[in-house]
Every structure is written in C-alpha cells, then in structure tokens.
Design an enzyme around this catalytic site. Sequence first.
Site, short mmCIF file in Angstrom:
data_model
loop_
_atom_site.label_atom_id
_atom_site.label_comp_id
_atom_site.label_asym_id
_atom_site.label_seq_id
_atom_site.Cartn_x
_atom_site.Cartn_y
_atom_site.Cartn_z
N ASP A 1 0.83 -1.20 0.00
CA ASP A 1 0.00 0.00 0.00
C ASP A 1 0.87 1.26 0.00
O ASP A 1 0.54 2.25 -0.65
CB ASP A 1 -0.93 0.00 1.22
CG ASP A 1 -1.81 -1.23 1.27
OD1 ASP A 1 -2.21 -1.71 0.20
OD2 ASP A 1 -2.07 -1.73 2.38
N HIS B 1 -5.34 -3.62 5.31
CA HIS B 1 -4.75 -3.97 4.01
C HIS B 1 -5.80 -4.50 3.04
O HIS B 1 -5.61 -5.49 2.35
CB HIS B 1 -3.65 -5.02 4.22
CG HIS B 1 -2.90 -5.40 2.98
ND1 HIS B 1 -2.29 -4.47 2.16
CD2 HIS B 1 -2.68 -6.61 2.40
CE1 HIS B 1 -1.72 -5.10 1.14
NE2 HIS B 1 -1.95 -6.40 1.26
#
Length: 337
Positions: free
Chosen positions: A155, A184
């Site tokens: 990310d 996530h």
Amino acid sequence: MVKVAVLGAAGGIGQPLSLLVKLNPIVDELALFDVVNVPGVGADLGHINSNSTTESFLPESKEDKTALANALKGSDIVIIPAGVPRKPGMTRDDLFNINASICQGLAEVIAKNSPKAFVLVISNPVNSTVPIFAETFKKAGTFDPKRLFGVTTLDIVRANTFISQLFPKETKPGDFNVNVVGGHSGETIVPLYSIGRTKKYYDELNEEQKKALIHRVQFGGDEVVQAKNGAGSATLSMAYAGYKLAESILKAVNGESNIVECTFLNLDSSIKGASEAKKLVNNSEFFSLPVLLGKNGIEEVKYEILNEVNSDEKKLLEVAIDQLSKNIEKGVAFATK
C-alpha cells in the site's frame, strides 16, 4: 548466521520474493517450502552466486509436517506468501475461507519449530490472517507481538508511485515514503498524503483528483487482477513489498538504527506507544501504523501521526476502523472456534 524461510516459495509471489532474499548479503541460509514445485525453484535459485545457501523442502503428503518443520528450524525470519491468490470476481471473503486454514496450519508448526522468529504475513486477507497467527501463537504459548508483522508495504509502495505519476516532471516515486495506516484491503487502507513530503503536491489536487488517488491506492490490487485477465493478481509488486519490509527488519537486527516501516501489528501494551495508539483507533486490537524497528522487532509504535491527520483523513479512518473491527473479529473467531 541468518536464516530466512519462505513458506509458499514456488508461488507467484514466493518465487520473485525468494530471488530477492537470495540476493541479500546479510542472509546466510534460505529455506524454501511449498507443497508443489519447490525443488525446481530451489535448484534454479541455487545456481546464483550470492553468499547464501539454498535448500528446498517438499512434503511427501498432505499430512506430512516434517518438511515444513525442517524448513523452519533455526529460522530468524519467516515470510509467508502461502495461500490461494485472488482471482477475477473473487472477494476477500472467498479468499479468507481458503487461506484461513492454511495460515492456522502454518502457525501451529512455526510455534513448535521457530517460536522466536520474526513472522511476516503476506497471505491475504491480512486483516484476518494476522489475528489467526496471533491467536494460534497464544494457544501455543509462544506469542510475541513484537515479532508478528502483517505486510501492508504494498500500500505504501503504491501510494508513493501513484502520487508521483501525477507529477512526473517534478517527482519520482522514490522521493516519497507515504504513511499508509489502517488495514490492508479496500477502505481499510488510509494513505496519509496530507503529512510529510506529499502534502505540497496533494494540496495542488482538486477534490475529485484526491478522491481518485485515494481510491486507486485502496483498490490498486483490482487494477492488477483486471490487467492480468485471469492470469493472476499482484505478485511482482507484492514480492518487492514483502522483501522491502524483510530487508528493513534484517537491517535493524544487524544494528542499524532509526528504521521505521508501516506494518499491521497487534497493539499489545508491551510495545511502547501501542496503548496510546489503541485509544486513538477505537480500541482496535490490530492496526497498521509506522513502527520503529530494533533487534527484538517492533520497539515502538509511532502513533503521533494519527494526531496530525486532516479532516478528510479522519473520515477515512472512521470507515477503516469500522470495517477493520469486523475483519479482525472474523480471524479471531476462526482461530478460537
């Protein structure tokens, strides 16, 4: 001597990840485990003239735990990309049903054979699989919250790349290190563009551009799944991201100081700053935050960043915390049933 074990080494993430680990000069031994095809991967990597030795471990049957146990013995770091990748039309819930059992089985063997290892969980959905590892280690009496890492580094990698692409003449992805907090998956992913080097560029975007950028970071995985058109999910970028966190841990263990990375961790009170962080995220047991790494793993949670977010990011965090609580609960329930 530093030994790294990769569980799921023959998969789409496992192969490039193992290659990167093989090239790291700090690593002395690389243990490769998978349920298929791993001898070939090991033979291939074994021809590379880097310093580490390479050994493959393939079970003789589904019930055979000896190969996994041998791969884990003496491991300092265990990286886990094992599991089924996401396919077009597959939700993270679908993924959970398959990967949860795999993760619990691996955790049980890790607890017996390398209880002091740093464990890096890539297997999706991370928001639920990391709690499974934590609960399984607790049952075994080996749980150390400082040594369990949910890998959310992809990310950050995406957040750095995507904002740089909006300012190609002025920036490069390597100019940035965006803090991405929360979880996530989807809306649990909250990139904090208003803080640090990206603020200057982020402020130049209009509201529509900002929303599009945030959405792209949150759902970048879908972009890859669609582009691969049935041939897989994000494997190369995920391998790079997983290695990036492992590399930072290796550096910290080797004595380098001031190394900070974001990771999805258990906000246990034994970790400095975790209790303060927990109060700021509605008492969530797990959360991705920047942490200071040291010889024993996570030394400190850098929770202060949560006090610096702007009003838009506060709203994103509220959504993330709400969704995350359900994901965590799902993992805990699976592990304790």
